[in-house]
Write a protein that holds these residues in place. Structure first.
Motif, mmCIF file in Angstrom:
data_model
loop_
_atom_site.group_PDB
_atom_site.id
_atom_site.type_symbol
_atom_site.label_atom_id
_atom_site.label_comp_id
_atom_site.label_asym_id
_atom_site.label_seq_id
_atom_site.Cartn_x
_atom_site.Cartn_y
_atom_site.Cartn_z
ATOM 1 N N LEU A 85 0.918 -1.236 0.035
ATOM 2 C CA LEU A 85 0.098 -0.145 0.045
ATOM 3 C C LEU A 85 0.909 1.081 -0.078
ATOM 4 C CD1 LEU A 85 -2.789 -0.826 2.470
ATOM 5 C CD2 LEU A 85 -2.796 -1.162 0.003
ATOM 6 N N GLN A 86 2.019 1.162 0.648
ATOM 7 C CA GLN A 86 2.962 2.226 0.640
ATOM 8 C C GLN A 86 3.247 2.495 -0.680
ATOM 9 O OE1 GLN A 86 2.499 4.236 3.496
ATOM 10 N NE2 GLN A 86 4.920 4.052 4.004
ATOM 11 N N GLY A 87 3.719 1.438 -1.358
ATOM 12 C CA GLY A 87 3.994 1.549 -2.925
ATOM 13 C C GLY A 87 3.276 2.047 -3.850
ATOM 14 N N LEU A 88 1.784 1.486 -3.564
ATOM 15 C CA LEU A 88 0.711 1.985 -4.563
ATOM 16 C C LEU A 88 0.562 3.310 -4.330
ATOM 17 C CD1 LEU A 88 -1.233 0.381 -6.560
ATOM 18 C CD2 LEU A 88 -2.693 0.414 -4.653
ATOM 19 N N GLY A 89 0.508 3.933 -3.116
ATOM 20 C CA GLY A 89 0.162 5.437 -3.084
ATOM 21 C C GLY A 89 1.322 6.429 -3.486
ATOM 22 N N ALA A 90 2.388 5.796 -3.280
ATOM 23 C CA ALA A 90 3.544 6.624 -3.333
ATOM 24 C C ALA A 90 4.183 6.694 -4.736
ATOM 25 C CB ALA A 90 4.614 6.643 -2.419
ATOM 26 N N PHE A 118 -3.434 5.331 -2.522
ATOM 27 C CA PHE A 118 -4.013 5.331 -3.817
ATOM 28 C C PHE A 118 -5.407 5.705 -3.739
ATOM 29 C CE2 PHE A 118 -4.697 3.292 -7.982
ATOM 30 C CZ PHE A 118 -3.814 4.024 -8.734
ATOM 31 N N ALA A 119 -6.012 6.531 -4.216
ATOM 32 C CA ALA A 119 -7.525 6.816 -4.153
ATOM 33 C C ALA A 119 -7.982 7.154 -5.415
ATOM 34 C CB ALA A 119 -7.763 8.377 -3.631
ATOM 35 N N LEU A 120 -8.243 5.859 -6.101
ATOM 36 C CA LEU A 120 -8.922 5.742 -7.432
ATOM 37 C C LEU A 120 -10.227 5.543 -7.386
ATOM 38 C CD1 LEU A 120 -8.496 5.853 -10.414
ATOM 39 C CD2 LEU A 120 -7.829 3.519 -10.362
ATOM 40 N N SER A 121 -10.926 4.447 -6.773
ATOM 41 C CA SER A 121 -12.002 3.773 -6.650
ATOM 42 C C SER A 121 -13.157 4.846 -6.136
ATOM 43 C CB SER A 121 -12.186 2.533 -5.959
ATOM 44 O OG SER A 121 -11.559 1.533 -6.775
ATOM 45 N N GLU A 122 -14.325 4.634 -6.772
ATOM 46 C CA GLU A 122 -15.442 5.731 -6.217
ATOM 47 C C GLU A 122 -16.578 4.726 -5.930
ATOM 48 O OE1 GLU A 122 -14.324 9.629 -8.611
ATOM 49 O OE2 GLU A 122 -15.966 8.603 -8.905
ATOM 50 N N TRP A 154 -13.743 2.394 -0.738
ATOM 51 C CA TRP A 154 -12.824 1.282 -0.891
ATOM 52 C C TRP A 154 -11.325 1.642 -1.014
ATOM 53 C CZ3 TRP A 154 -17.070 -0.497 0.253
ATOM 54 C CH2 TRP A 154 -18.151 -0.579 -0.590
ATOM 55 N N ILE A 155 -10.913 2.958 -0.283
ATOM 56 C CA ILE A 155 -9.691 3.066 -0.407
ATOM 57 C C ILE A 155 -8.556 2.705 0.799
ATOM 58 C CG2 ILE A 155 -7.880 5.269 -0.496
ATOM 59 C CD1 ILE A 155 -10.041 4.930 -2.788
ATOM 60 N N SER A 156 -7.858 1.843 0.448
ATOM 61 C CA SER A 156 -6.845 1.250 1.522
ATOM 62 C C SER A 156 -6.154 2.292 2.127
ATOM 63 C CB SER A 156 -5.955 0.338 0.812
ATOM 64 O OG SER A 156 -6.655 -0.718 0.264
ATOM 65 N N ASN A 157 -5.708 2.386 3.428
ATOM 66 C CA ASN A 157 -5.251 3.097 4.272
ATOM 67 C C ASN A 157 -5.932 4.240 4.537
ATOM 68 O OD1 ASN A 157 -3.020 1.712 5.006
ATOM 69 N ND2 ASN A 157 -1.578 2.768 3.468
ATOM 70 N N ALA A 158 -7.143 4.582 3.985
ATOM 71 C CA ALA A 158 -8.082 5.792 4.359
ATOM 72 C C ALA A 158 -8.618 5.221 5.630
ATOM 73 C CB ALA A 158 -9.094 6.009 3.220
ATOM 74 N N TYR A 164 -2.904 11.425 -0.267
ATOM 75 C CA TYR A 164 -3.523 10.358 -1.010
ATOM 76 C C TYR A 164 -3.273 11.033 -2.501
ATOM 77 C CZ TYR A 164 -6.443 9.666 3.045
ATOM 78 O OH TYR A 164 -7.044 9.392 4.204
ATOM 79 N N THR A 165 -2.849 9.834 -3.379
ATOM 80 C CA THR A 165 -2.924 10.134 -4.716
ATOM 81 C C THR A 165 -4.307 10.150 -5.222
ATOM 82 O OG1 THR A 165 -0.572 9.343 -4.899
ATOM 83 C CG2 THR A 165 -2.035 9.209 -6.776
ATOM 84 N N VAL A 166 -4.652 11.336 -5.732
ATOM 85 C CA VAL A 166 -6.176 11.260 -5.937
ATOM 86 C C VAL A 166 -6.585 11.323 -7.516
ATOM 87 C CG1 VAL A 166 -8.234 12.742 -5.404
ATOM 88 C CG2 VAL A 166 -6.651 12.260 -3.814
#
Length: 388
Positions: A85-90, A118-122, A154-158, A164-166
């Motif tokens: 999750l660190q890698g995906l977000g950063a 990593f904030a993609l899903s809605e 469904w945002i992991s770490n939120a 957040y990468t939005v």
């Protein structure tokens, strides 16, 4: 490290993976067990930073990332997920961020002090990332900023991440062509969130954007090119999602072999029953096939990340590995019996963990769509060449 040769890892890779499995079991798992379900485990993140593993996420190729995730998953799924999750977000910050953004945020991510997401899903746009509705309304004329309004889900770490990468719709074009990526610190006015109670034990939440201000300095890449930022990240991480699944499958398989080799029933050892032995053989064969496909997809990415075959290979790897892990863990539970359903049992834990990877970062159905689309694209191009 030595590259994957097609059928076997090098001795140095095997040794590294063994060290990682030991580290996961002896140092990381005790920290994970002290954590609270559904919450960010900051001591675990700090340990990943101290061991230099978070740094490896940003400096390794796709194959080494797969080996890292598979080995951690074998010994401690929580550590694997925290690292991923660190890698995906950063990773979008590393690839598309400005020098100022990278210097501000990445050292803390690498050290395990700063939590990324990593904030993609809605709510209405999960697997269909091109249907994003979070709006970025321009203000202040050319060169001004935007106001973000809408929801992410469904945002992991939120909602515990520090930034957040939005991905939001700025409207430069229809569908994916009108999406931009932003780095949004968690303390921005108008940004709020809540945790969601999910089957998976890692933190997942929803975010609400009520006119959250962002400016040109918060952009990741160019306006209207955010979908490419997202896909660049997912093409790298999809094979390693498969590696996570392979790590869980291998842990379940090893536990099953050990259990059925000594468990007595019906006057003999379970493993001597042909029905049991054949099922274990099937589990092992599927796990090995998934492992090889994951490594091959990662090796292809390392050879040429821009190759048009990379998305298809990544999709195949994630699809086969996550579906295989579900099969293997399910059958492992069946062969262990009721004991595997007891809270705290390895397989009870894996049974809860293994379901989500078939959905996130593109559900299995999405992976099949990607694969088929690429196959028909290649067939069309070959036909056009033949007709020319």
């Amino acid at each position: 490290m030595t590259r994957f040769t097609g059928f076997a890892l090098g001795a140095d890779q095997e040794e590294w993976c063994a060290r990682l499995r030991t580290l996961a079991a002896e140092r990381l798992r005790p920290l994970a067990e002290k954590g609270e379900l559904g919450r960010v485990n900051r001591p675990l993140l700090a340990a990943l930073g101290e061991e230099g593993l978070l740094e490896r996420v940003f400096t390794s190729g796709a194959l080494d990332l797969c080996l890292l995730r598979e080995s951690l998953a074998y010994g401690c799924t929580e550590a694997e997920t925290a690292l991923a999750l660190q890698g995906l977000g950063a990773y979008p910050v590393l690839r598309s961020g400005s020098e100022v953004q990278r210097e501000r945020w990445l050292p803390g991510v690498r050290a395990g002090r700063t939590v990324a997401a990593f904030a993609l899903s809605e709510p209405g746009a999960g697997s269909d990332a091109g249907a994003l509705a979070l709006s970025a309304v321009a203000e202040g004329g050319p060169g001004g900023g935007w106001r973000l309004s809408g929801e992410k889900c469904w945002i992991s770490n939120a909602p515990e991440a520090d930034f957040y990468t939005v991905f939001a719709r700025t409207g430069e074009g229809p569908g994916a062509r009108g999406v931009s990526a932003f780095l949004v610190p968690a303390d921005r006015p108008g940004l709020s969130g809540e945790a969601l109670d999910m089957l998976s034990p890692h933190p997942i939440g929803a975010l609400a954007f009520d006119g959250v201000p962002v400016g040109p300095d918060d952009l990741l890449g160019e306006p209207g090119r955010g979908f490419r930022v997202a896909m660049d990240t997912l093409n790298l991480f999809r094979p390693s999602v498969g590696a996570f699944a392979v790590g869980m499958a291998r842990a379940a398989l090893d536990a099953t072999v050990a259990h059925t080799a000594v468990r007595t029933a019906f006057g003999g050892v379970l493993g001597d029953l042909q029905a049991v032995a054949h099922r274990v053989a099937e589990m092992a064969t599927r796990t090995e096939a998934a492992r090889l496909l994951v490594y091959a997809a990662a090796d292809a990415y390392d050879a040429d990340a821009s190759s048009p075959q990379v998305p298809r290979r990544a999709a195949m790897a994630k699809l086969l590995a996550t579906e295989t892990a579900q099969y293997v863990v399910d059958h492992a539970v069946q062969l262990h019996g009721a004991a595997a359903l007891r809270r705290g049992h390895l397989l009870e834990h894996l049974y809860r963990e293994v379901r989500a990877p078939r959905i996130y970062e593109g559900a299995s159905e999405v992976q099949r769509t990607i694969i088929a689309k690429e196959l028909y694209r290649e067939a069309r191009e070959m036909r056009e060449v033949g007709e020319a």
